[in-house]
Design a protein around this motif. Structure first.
Motif, short mmCIF file in Angstrom:
data_model
loop_
_atom_site.label_atom_id
_atom_site.label_comp_id
_atom_site.label_asym_id
_atom_site.label_seq_id
_atom_site.Cartn_x
_atom_site.Cartn_y
_atom_site.Cartn_z
N GLN A 127 -12.39 -2.45 -3.03
CA GLN A 127 -11.35 -2.20 -2.25
C GLN A 127 -12.13 -2.02 -0.71
OE1 GLN A 127 -7.59 0.44 -0.76
NE2 GLN A 127 -7.60 -0.23 -3.05
N GLN B 103 -5.94 -1.84 5.14
CA GLN B 103 -5.82 -1.27 6.59
C GLN B 103 -6.13 -2.59 7.74
OE1 GLN B 103 -8.98 1.76 5.90
NE2 GLN B 103 -7.78 3.12 6.75
N GLN C 97 10.20 -2.55 8.03
CA GLN C 97 8.87 -3.35 7.98
C GLN C 97 8.80 -4.45 7.26
OE1 GLN C 97 6.80 0.40 7.17
NE2 GLN C 97 6.27 0.86 9.49
N ASP D 17 -0.44 -0.65 -4.59
CA ASP D 17 -1.58 0.22 -4.44
C ASP D 17 -1.46 1.57 -4.39
OD1 ASP D 17 -4.73 0.41 -4.36
OD2 ASP D 17 -4.14 1.02 -2.67
N ALA E 91 0.37 4.48 0.15
CA ALA E 91 0.25 5.64 0.51
C ALA E 91 1.12 6.45 1.50
CB ALA E 91 -1.19 5.63 1.57
N ARG E 92 1.99 5.71 2.03
CA ARG E 92 2.79 6.58 2.84
C ARG E 92 4.37 6.59 2.35
NH1 ARG E 92 0.64 5.56 8.47
NH2 ARG E 92 -1.39 4.54 8.58
N SER F 104 -4.32 0.88 10.34
CA SER F 104 -3.52 2.00 10.19
C SER F 104 -2.46 2.13 11.10
CB SER F 104 -4.12 3.32 9.97
OG SER F 104 -5.07 3.20 8.85
N THR G 73 -0.65 -2.38 16.01
CA THR G 73 0.90 -2.70 16.00
C THR G 73 1.65 -1.71 16.86
OG1 THR G 73 1.24 -1.67 14.14
CG2 THR G 73 0.85 -3.99 14.11
N ARG G 74 1.22 -0.55 17.14
CA ARG G 74 1.94 0.34 17.79
C ARG G 74 1.81 0.14 19.51
NH1 ARG G 74 -0.13 5.31 14.26
NH2 ARG G 74 1.11 4.55 12.50
N ASP H 242 -12.81 6.48 -2.84
CA ASP H 242 -13.96 6.76 -2.12
C ASP H 242 -15.13 7.73 -2.61
OD1 ASP H 242 -12.20 6.23 -0.07
OD2 ASP H 242 -11.71 8.10 0.47
N THR I 165 7.14 -8.28 8.29
CA THR I 165 5.89 -8.60 7.56
C THR I 165 6.18 -9.81 6.78
OG1 THR I 165 5.56 -6.22 7.56
CG2 THR I 165 4.09 -7.70 6.14
N ARG J 159 8.75 1.94 5.50
CA ARG J 159 10.27 1.81 5.93
C ARG J 159 10.74 0.48 5.65
NH1 ARG J 159 7.60 4.03 10.21
NH2 ARG J 159 8.06 2.07 11.49
N PHE K 82 -3.79 -3.49 9.68
CA PHE K 82 -3.34 -3.05 11.00
C PHE K 82 -3.78 -1.75 11.50
CE2 PHE K 82 0.82 -4.62 8.78
CZ PHE K 82 0.74 -5.97 9.15
N GLY L 40 0.52 -1.40 4.72
CA GLY L 40 1.12 0.05 4.70
C GLY L 40 2.55 0.26 5.03
N GLY M 258 0.70 -1.12 -0.11
CA GLY M 258 -0.03 -0.05 -0.04
C GLY M 258 0.78 1.20 -0.08
N1 LIG Z 1 -9.69 5.11 0.61
C1 LIG Z 1 -8.97 4.28 0.44
O1 LIG Z 1 -8.75 4.08 -1.00
C2 LIG Z 1 -7.68 3.89 1.29
C3 LIG Z 1 -7.71 4.37 2.69
C4 LIG Z 1 -6.68 4.04 3.54
C5 LIG Z 1 -5.80 3.21 2.99
N2 LIG Z 1 -5.78 2.56 1.52
C6 LIG Z 1 -4.64 1.70 1.07
O2 LIG Z 1 -4.41 0.88 2.14
C7 LIG Z 1 -2.94 0.84 2.36
C8 LIG Z 1 -2.68 0.51 3.75
O3 LIG Z 1 -3.25 1.55 4.48
P1 LIG Z 1 -2.66 2.12 5.97
O4 LIG Z 1 -1.31 2.24 5.73
O5 LIG Z 1 -3.37 3.01 6.46
O6 LIG Z 1 -2.87 1.01 6.91
P2 LIG Z 1 -2.25 -0.42 7.66
O7 LIG Z 1 -1.81 -1.17 6.52
O8 LIG Z 1 -3.29 -1.04 8.45
O9 LIG Z 1 -1.26 0.23 8.58
C9 LIG Z 1 0.21 0.78 8.34
C10 LIG Z 1 0.84 0.81 9.63
O10 LIG Z 1 1.14 -0.27 10.27
C11 LIG Z 1 2.32 -0.54 10.69
N3 LIG Z 1 2.87 -1.54 10.24
C12 LIG Z 1 3.06 -1.82 9.17
N4 LIG Z 1 3.99 -3.07 8.81
C13 LIG Z 1 4.10 -3.48 9.98
C14 LIG Z 1 4.73 -4.48 10.50
N5 LIG Z 1 5.52 -5.32 9.80
N6 LIG Z 1 4.73 -4.54 11.97
C15 LIG Z 1 4.11 -3.80 12.61
N7 LIG Z 1 3.64 -2.68 12.38
C16 LIG Z 1 3.48 -2.54 10.92
C17 LIG Z 1 2.95 0.86 10.65
O11 LIG Z 1 2.76 1.68 11.63
P3 LIG Z 1 3.95 2.60 11.97
O12 LIG Z 1 3.82 3.89 11.12
O13 LIG Z 1 3.75 3.13 13.56
O14 LIG Z 1 5.39 1.79 12.02
C18 LIG Z 1 2.17 1.35 9.44
O15 LIG Z 1 2.41 3.03 9.42
C19 LIG Z 1 -2.63 2.33 1.82
O16 LIG Z 1 -1.42 2.51 1.51
C20 LIG Z 1 -3.64 2.45 0.58
O17 LIG Z 1 -2.95 1.78 -0.41
C21 LIG Z 1 -6.66 3.24 0.67
#
Ligand SMILES: NC(=O)c1ccc[n+]([C@@H]2O[C@H](COP(=O)([O-])OP(=O)(O)OC[C@H]3O[C@@H](n4cnc5c(N)ncnc54)[C@H](OP(=O)(O)O)[C@@H]3O)[C@@H](O)[C@H]2O)c1
Length: 338
Positions: A205, A234, A307, A51, A21-22, A238, A242-243, A155, A311, A304, A236, A301, A19
């Protein structure tokens, strides 16, 4: 790495996707070259699904994906999104980003301080045929490609979905070969049910995590039954899942203090379940999403380098047992999303 069919399309994808976005934001310490390397490194580890969206990090996320894979285009599946028009302030920010980024790092400015300056710079949405025609060309340019594998509405409000004016434009792009498949990145779970009515829709999605299980009620089963690819995001929550819990401030969890306190209790309950099962919270969250029938790809998501390894290790872990599944689905009553 395991690979899955992307619904009933001709695409196959790694079961986890990146993902994007970050990546590429003003406050990210990594350089462009480091982020391109990060993308390529996850590809080397077997990840083939990426994505992104035209509005992520003011277009920089798409540019990074383009830079990483334009020599390897046919070996990756690129999903992007359209529908948000960037306000003028953010477009300007994009032009000055290369100069401003080092300054922000030097002055130690925080995201909230700069975003306060952009207050009022709200992105408007546009799903009109004229906008789609121009947005797709801009994404193709940034992605350095002549086709997008999965082009998603970003969205869209439910009225837009119900009206369906966008369908003809997207079907035209498919006939022209600029887009292989189109889908919808849904804001709410129920929106997925509305878009399933369009025969040419290939994917939806939706948010899905141990704490946000509403998509399991109808959106995921109905999409799976129809052969629609499901992109789960999402997983995790967001990062909430995990934090470190003791380091999370209530306002980081939710703006509403009452809701934030409730969510914090739910996060603590989840941590206890993971501990009881002898799994890390990240591993459990990932395995939960992977085990859902019909899910084609689970987005991670990542932002870095450090990560990636944990994962991929979490991917190797055994699938959830019946008892673990039961514990997690029982926690459904306490879903974070009302
Ligand atoms: N409306 C939409 O279309 C929409 C909305 C949201 C998301 N998305 C898509 O979904 C993707 C993922 O969204 P997201 O980043 O918000 O959610 P996520 O994947 O649930 O959360 C990412 C966060 O989880 C933690 N993380 C990641 N890998 C980890 C690991 N191996 N161990 C522990 N913690 C881990 C990190 O936190 P720390 O930063 O604290 O390390 C990271 O910032 C986006 O990049 C995007 O492609 C789409």
């Amino acid at each position: 790495m395991q690979y899955r069919r992307f619904g009933s399309t001709d695409l196959t994808t790694s079961e986890v996707g990146f993902g994007c976005a970050r990546i590429g934001g003003l406050f990210q310490g990594s350089s462009r070259a480091e982020l391109v390397t990060l993308l390529r490194r996850t590809f080397d580890q077997g990840v083939t699904f990426f994505d992104t969206a035209d509005m992520y990090t003011q277009g920089e996320s798409e540019r990074l994906v383009g830079e990483a894979f334009h020599h390897n285009r046919d070996r990756v599946v690129i999903a992007t999104k359209f529908g948000y028009r960037s306000p003028a302030q953010k477009r300007l920010l994009n032009h000055v980003k290369p100069f401003v980024k080092p300054l922000i790092a030097r002055l130690g400015l925080k995201s909230q301080q700069v975003h306060a300056g952009l207050r009022g710079a709200v992105s408007q949405q546009d799903f009109s045929p004229a906008y789609i025609a121009s947005a797709v060309e801009a994404s193709l340019r940034r992605l350095k490609t002549d086709y997008i594998d999965v082009y998603q509405l970003h969205d869209p409000p439910v009225e837009v979905l119900e009206h369906g004016e966008f369908v003809e434009s997207l079907e035209l792009l498919v006939r022209q070969g600029k887009v292989r498949h189109w889908g919808v990145a849904c804001h709410r779970q129920d929106d997925a049910l509305v878009c399933l009515r369009y025969p040419s829709l290939a994917s939806v999605q939706v948010g899905l995590s141990v704490l946000e299980q509403a998509a399991l009620d109808a959106a995921i089963p109905r999409a799976a039954e129809r052969g629609t690819a499901i992109i789960a995001r999402q997983v995790f929550a967001s990062g909430l899942l995990t934090r470190r819990l003791d380091a999370l401030r209530l306002d980081e969890i939710d703006a509403d203090p009452e809701l934030a306190a409730r969510k914090r209790d739910q996060l603590a309950a989840y941590a206890s379940i993971a501990e009881h099962c002898g799994r890390s919270r990240a591993e459990m969250a990932l395995q939960f999403a992977l085990a859902r029938h019909g899910v084609s790809v689970v987005l991670l998501g990542i932002s870095r380098d450090e990560q990636v390894e944990p994962t991929l290790r979490a991917l190797q872990a055994p699938g959830l047992s019946a008892e673990e599944q039961q514990l997690l689905t029982a926690s459904r009553r306490t879903s974070l999303v009302d």
